[in-house]
Scaffold this active site. Structure first.
Site, PDB file in Angstrom:
ATOM      1  CE  LYS A  10      -3.836  -2.370   2.326  1.00 13.06           C
ATOM      2  NZ  LYS A  10      -4.930  -2.229   3.323  1.00 13.06           N
ATOM      3  CE1 TYR A  50      -9.127  -3.459  -0.125  1.00  8.02           C
ATOM      4  CE2 TYR A  50      -8.364  -1.407  -1.099  1.00  8.02           C
ATOM      5  CZ  TYR A  50      -8.111  -2.562  -0.378  1.00  8.02           C
ATOM      6  OH  TYR A  50      -6.850  -2.817   0.096  1.00  8.02           O
ATOM      7  CG  PHE A  58     -13.618   0.250   6.798  1.00  5.45           C
ATOM      8  CD1 PHE A  58     -13.057  -0.205   5.613  1.00  5.45           C
ATOM      9  CD2 PHE A  58     -14.313  -0.653   7.592  1.00  5.45           C
ATOM     10  CE1 PHE A  58     -13.182  -1.528   5.218  1.00  5.45           C
ATOM     11  CE2 PHE A  58     -14.442  -1.989   7.200  1.00  5.45           C
ATOM     12  CZ  PHE A  58     -13.875  -2.418   6.011  1.00  5.45           C
ATOM     13  NE  ARG A  86      -6.235 -13.884   5.166  1.00  8.39           N
ATOM     14  CZ  ARG A  86      -6.734 -12.657   5.036  1.00  8.39           C
ATOM     15  NH1 ARG A  86      -6.532 -11.973   3.920  1.00  8.39           N
ATOM     16  NH2 ARG A  86      -7.441 -12.114   6.007  1.00  8.39           N
ATOM     17  CB  THR A  92      -7.018  -6.541   9.243  1.00 10.56           C
ATOM     18  OG1 THR A  92      -7.329  -7.707   8.493  1.00 10.56           O
ATOM     19  CG2 THR A  92      -7.377  -5.307   8.440  1.00 10.56           C
ATOM     20  NE  ARG A 103      -2.059  -6.084   7.037  1.00  6.60           N
ATOM     21  CZ  ARG A 103      -3.041  -6.838   6.583  1.00  6.60           C
ATOM     22  NH1 ARG A 103      -3.437  -7.901   7.276  1.00  6.60           N
ATOM     23  NH2 ARG A 103      -3.627  -6.541   5.439  1.00  6.60           N
ATOM     24  CG  ASN A 113      -3.480  -2.733   6.653  1.00  6.20           C
ATOM     25  OD1 ASN A 113      -3.354  -2.271   5.517  1.00  6.20           O
ATOM     26  ND2 ASN A 113      -4.408  -3.620   6.956  1.00  6.20           N
ATOM     27  CG  HIS A 116      -5.186  -6.377  -0.212  1.00 12.89           C
ATOM     28  ND1 HIS A 116      -6.362  -6.458   0.488  1.00 12.89           N
ATOM     29  CD2 HIS A 116      -5.314  -7.203  -1.281  1.00 12.89           C
ATOM     30  CE1 HIS A 116      -7.175  -7.301  -0.148  1.00 12.89           C
ATOM     31  NE2 HIS A 116      -6.565  -7.762  -1.225  1.00 12.89           N
ATOM     32  CD  GLU A 127      -8.359  -9.336  -3.694  1.00 14.00           C
ATOM     33  OE1 GLU A 127      -9.144  -8.866  -2.854  1.00 14.00           O
ATOM     34  OE2 GLU A 127      -7.211  -9.739  -3.396  1.00 14.00           O
TER      35      GLU A 127
HETATM   36  P1  CMP Z   1      -7.283  -4.932   3.338  1.00 11.88           P
HETATM   37  O1  CMP Z   1      -6.810  -6.309   3.545  1.00 11.88           O
HETATM   38  O2  CMP Z   1      -6.617  -4.144   2.272  1.00 11.88           O
HETATM   39  O3  CMP Z   1      -8.854  -4.948   3.069  1.00 11.88           O
HETATM   40  C1  CMP Z   1      -9.680  -3.840   3.380  1.00 11.88           C
HETATM   41  C2  CMP Z   1      -8.981  -2.806   4.185  1.00 11.88           C
HETATM   42  O4  CMP Z   1      -9.825  -1.912   4.875  1.00 11.88           O
HETATM   43  C3  CMP Z   1      -8.168  -3.473   5.280  1.00 11.88           C
HETATM   44  O5  CMP Z   1      -7.064  -4.129   4.723  1.00 11.88           O
HETATM   45  C4  CMP Z   1      -7.876  -2.283   6.187  1.00 11.88           C
HETATM   46  O6  CMP Z   1      -6.701  -1.590   5.786  1.00 11.88           O
HETATM   47  C5  CMP Z   1      -9.078  -1.365   5.956  1.00 11.88           C
HETATM   48  N1  CMP Z   1      -9.934  -1.266   7.134  1.00 11.88           N
HETATM   49  C6  CMP Z   1     -10.189  -0.144   7.834  1.00 11.88           C
HETATM   50  N2  CMP Z   1     -11.021  -0.375   8.847  1.00 11.88           N
HETATM   51  C7  CMP Z   1     -11.306  -1.703   8.824  1.00 11.88           C
HETATM   52  C8  CMP Z   1     -12.107  -2.561   9.632  1.00 11.88           C
HETATM   53  N3  CMP Z   1     -12.794  -2.111  10.688  1.00 11.88           N
HETATM   54  N4  CMP Z   1     -12.151  -3.886   9.305  1.00 11.88           N
HETATM   55  C9  CMP Z   1     -11.485  -4.357   8.235  1.00 11.88           C
HETATM   56  N5  CMP Z   1     -10.718  -3.580   7.433  1.00 11.88           N
HETATM   57  C10 CMP Z   1     -10.614  -2.268   7.720  1.00 11.88           C
END
Ligand code: CMP
Length: 140
Positions: A10, A50, A58, A86, A92, A103, A113, A116, A127
Site C-alpha cells: 500500500k 474494494y 471505513f 496472510r 488486519t 504489519r 497497514n 493487502h 483480484e
Molecule cells: P485490506 O486487507 O486491504 O482490506 C480492506 C482494508 O480496509 C483493510 O485491509 C484495512 O486496511 C481497511 N480497514 C479499515 N477499517 C477496517 C475494519 N474495521 N475492518 C477491516 N478492514 C478495515
C-alpha cells in the site's frame, strides 16, 4: 497445492521504502513474485477493487488512503500461497498482529497497514484478474 494470490504494498509501504524488505519476506517464505507493477490507483480503480467493502463505514477512508500514493501490486505463487501470505502479513489491525509479521513490524493503523492480500481462493482469482492479464503472469 500450488496457489496464486494477489498482494498489494500500500501507499504507506511504498513511502516507507520497504518494497524490498516485503519482497524478501515473500521469497524467504517460498513465495515467488510471478507478476508485478507499480501504479497510482485512480478513485475508480480503488472503489472497484474494494467493491465488496462499499457498504462498510471505513470505505471512504480506505479509498482515500489507497489513492494517496503509488502502490506495488504483485501476484505471489507457491504452496498454500493464500494462507502463507496472510500469515506473513499478520492481522488486519497491526495492534493485533503477531510479532514478526509485516504489519506488526511496519504498520501504524488499520488503514495504513502496509499490505493487502487476497483472503480466499475466489477472491484471489478476482483480484488477480483485476490487475493482470494472463500473459503478464510468469509462472515458474
Ligand atoms: P485490506 O486487507 O486491504 O482490506 C480492506 C482494508 O480496509 C483493510 O485491509 C484495512 O486496511 C481497511 N480497514 C479499515 N477499517 C477496517 C475494519 N474495521 N475492518 C477491516 N478492514 C478495515
Amino acid at each position: 497445492a500450488v496457489e496464486r494470490t494477489l498482494s498489494i504494498i500500500k501507499p504507506d509501504g511504498v513511502e516507507k521504502n520497504i518494497i524490498g524488505e516485503v519482497y524478501s519476506r515473500f521469497e524467504k517464505a517460498g513465495l515467488k513474485v510471478v507478476a508485478a507493477r507499480m501504479l497510482h490507483l485512480s478513485q475508480e480503480q480503488a472503489e472497484g477493487f474494494y467493491a465488496v467493502h462499499s457498504e462498510r463505514p471505513f470505505f471512504n477512508d480506505l479509498v482515500k488512503f489507497m489513492t494517496s500514493g503509488p502502490v506495488m501490486v504483485q501476484v505471489l505463487e507457491g504452496d498454500n500461497a493464500i494462507a502463507r501470505n496472510r500469515e506473513l502479513m499478520g492481522a488486519t489491525n497491526p495492534a493485533e498482529a503477531e510479532p514478526g509479521t509485516i504489519r506488526a513490524d511496519f504498520a501504524q493503523t488499520i488503514d495504513a497497514n502496509v499490505v493487502h492480500g487476497s483472503d480466499g481462493a475466489d477472491t484471489a482469482r478476482t483480484e488477480i484478474d483485476f490487475f493482470f492479464k494472463p500473459e503478464e503472469i510468469h509462472s515458474r
